[in-house]
Design a protein around this motif. Structure first.
Motif, PDB file in Angstrom:
ATOM      1  N   LYS A  47      -8.830  -9.264  -9.589  1.00 30.07           N
ATOM      2  CA  LYS A  47      -9.183  -8.025  -8.948  1.00 30.07           C
ATOM      3  C   LYS A  47      -8.357  -6.976  -9.109  1.00 30.07           C
ATOM      4  O   LYS A  47      -8.669  -5.532  -8.910  1.00 30.07           O
ATOM      5  CB  LYS A  47      -9.497  -8.298  -7.372  1.00 30.07           C
ATOM      6  N   LEU A  48      -6.919  -7.306  -9.419  1.00 28.66           N
ATOM      7  CA  LEU A  48      -5.836  -6.004  -9.620  1.00 28.66           C
ATOM      8  C   LEU A  48      -5.763  -5.929 -10.942  1.00 28.66           C
ATOM      9  O   LEU A  48      -5.949  -6.707 -11.748  1.00 28.66           O
ATOM     10  CB  LEU A  48      -4.682  -6.710  -9.038  1.00 28.66           C
ATOM     11  N   THR A  49      -5.591  -4.716 -11.318  1.00 32.63           N
ATOM     12  CA  THR A  49      -5.468  -4.221 -12.882  1.00 32.63           C
ATOM     13  C   THR A  49      -3.975  -4.561 -13.044  1.00 32.63           C
ATOM     14  O   THR A  49      -2.943  -4.711 -12.183  1.00 32.63           O
ATOM     15  CB  THR A  49      -5.550  -2.801 -13.248  1.00 32.63           C
ATOM     16  N   LEU A  50      -3.523  -4.458 -14.600  1.00 30.44           N
ATOM     17  CA  LEU A  50      -2.082  -4.754 -14.713  1.00 30.44           C
ATOM     18  C   LEU A  50      -1.289  -3.913 -14.254  1.00 30.44           C
ATOM     19  O   LEU A  50      -0.352  -4.235 -13.792  1.00 30.44           O
ATOM     20  CB  LEU A  50      -1.913  -4.853 -16.235  1.00 30.44           C
ATOM     21  N   GLU A  51      -1.596  -2.515 -14.280  1.00 30.07           N
ATOM     22  CA  GLU A  51      -0.974  -1.466 -13.627  1.00 30.07           C
ATOM     23  C   GLU A  51      -0.573  -1.665 -11.952  1.00 30.07           C
ATOM     24  O   GLU A  51       0.370  -1.648 -11.562  1.00 30.07           O
ATOM     25  CB  GLU A  51      -1.632  -0.118 -13.477  1.00 30.07           C
ATOM     26  N   ASP A  52      -1.607  -2.268 -11.330  1.00 33.50           N
ATOM     27  CA  ASP A  52      -1.524  -2.495 -10.034  1.00 33.50           C
ATOM     28  C   ASP A  52      -0.661  -3.756  -9.805  1.00 33.50           C
ATOM     29  O   ASP A  52       0.300  -3.634  -8.626  1.00 33.50           O
ATOM     30  CB  ASP A  52      -2.628  -2.834  -9.216  1.00 33.50           C
ATOM     31  N   LYS A  53      -0.375  -4.711 -10.657  1.00 38.21           N
ATOM     32  CA  LYS A  53       0.111  -5.920 -10.458  1.00 38.21           C
ATOM     33  C   LYS A  53       1.626  -5.451 -10.656  1.00 38.21           C
ATOM     34  O   LYS A  53       2.526  -6.142  -9.954  1.00 38.21           O
ATOM     35  CB  LYS A  53      -0.251  -6.895 -11.564  1.00 38.21           C
ATOM     36  N   LEU A  54       1.942  -4.732 -11.667  1.00 37.28           N
ATOM     37  CA  LEU A  54       3.250  -4.350 -11.954  1.00 37.28           C
ATOM     38  C   LEU A  54       3.889  -3.389 -10.790  1.00 37.28           C
ATOM     39  O   LEU A  54       4.979  -3.556 -10.245  1.00 37.28           O
ATOM     40  CB  LEU A  54       3.370  -3.528 -13.230  1.00 37.28           C
ATOM     41  N   LEU A  55       3.022  -2.559 -10.217  1.00 39.20           N
ATOM     42  CA  LEU A  55       3.451  -1.689  -9.200  1.00 39.20           C
ATOM     43  C   LEU A  55       3.781  -2.533  -8.037  1.00 39.20           C
ATOM     44  O   LEU A  55       4.646  -2.079  -7.471  1.00 39.20           O
ATOM     45  CB  LEU A  55       2.650  -0.715  -8.771  1.00 39.20           C
ATOM     46  N   MET A  56       2.919  -3.436  -7.673  1.00 43.06           N
ATOM     47  CA  MET A  56       3.167  -4.462  -6.544  1.00 43.06           C
ATOM     48  C   MET A  56       4.501  -5.158  -6.623  1.00 43.06           C
ATOM     49  O   MET A  56       5.218  -5.225  -5.952  1.00 43.06           O
ATOM     50  CB  MET A  56       2.026  -5.224  -6.589  1.00 43.06           C
ATOM     51  N   THR A  57       4.729  -5.448  -7.958  1.00 45.23           N
ATOM     52  CA  THR A  57       5.953  -6.135  -7.967  1.00 45.23           C
ATOM     53  C   THR A  57       7.030  -5.526  -8.031  1.00 45.23           C
ATOM     54  O   THR A  57       8.119  -5.575  -7.414  1.00 45.23           O
ATOM     55  CB  THR A  57       6.002  -6.879  -9.686  1.00 45.23           C
ATOM     56  N   LEU A  58       6.975  -4.171  -8.689  1.00 44.45           N
ATOM     57  CA  LEU A  58       8.242  -3.161  -8.283  1.00 44.45           C
ATOM     58  C   LEU A  58       8.452  -2.983  -6.883  1.00 44.45           C
ATOM     59  O   LEU A  58       9.554  -2.620  -6.535  1.00 44.45           O
ATOM     60  CB  LEU A  58       8.198  -2.113  -9.384  1.00 44.45           C
ATOM     61  N   GLU A  59       7.386  -2.789  -6.150  1.00 40.43           N
ATOM     62  CA  GLU A  59       7.625  -2.038  -4.704  1.00 40.43           C
ATOM     63  C   GLU A  59       8.018  -3.478  -3.820  1.00 40.43           C
ATOM     64  O   GLU A  59       8.866  -3.249  -3.010  1.00 40.43           O
ATOM     65  CB  GLU A  59       6.201  -1.670  -4.137  1.00 40.43           C
ATOM     66  N   TYR A  60       7.946  -4.629  -4.307  1.00 39.46           N
ATOM     67  CA  TYR A  60       8.452  -5.925  -3.375  1.00 39.46           C
ATOM     68  C   TYR A  60       9.686  -5.715  -3.683  1.00 39.46           C
ATOM     69  O   TYR A  60      10.560  -5.779  -2.681  1.00 39.46           O
ATOM     70  CB  TYR A  60       7.869  -7.255  -4.006  1.00 39.46           C
TER      71      TYR A  60
END
Length: 60
Positions: A47-60
């Protein structure tokens, strides 16, 4: 926040949120994107785009 919301931020605010500059984020995205195109997709689509996955990883 999604990448669509974050990409319109000023570079200083973008870096404050995820820890890297927008240019660095785009370079990281290209590195992550190249192997993922070669993989054969199986299972449920994300459900998440690749951009959202990377952003979520960096925010974590």
């Amino acid at each position: 926040m999604t990448y669509e919301q974050v990409k319109s931020l000023k570079p200083e605010d973008f870096k404050r949120l995820c820890g890297v500059r927008p240019e660095t984020f785009n370079q990281m995205l290209e590195i992550v994107r190249s192997p993922s195109l070669a993989k054969q997709k199986t299972g449920r689509p994300s459900k998440l785009t690749l951009e959202d996955k990377l952003l979520m990883t960096l925010e974590y």
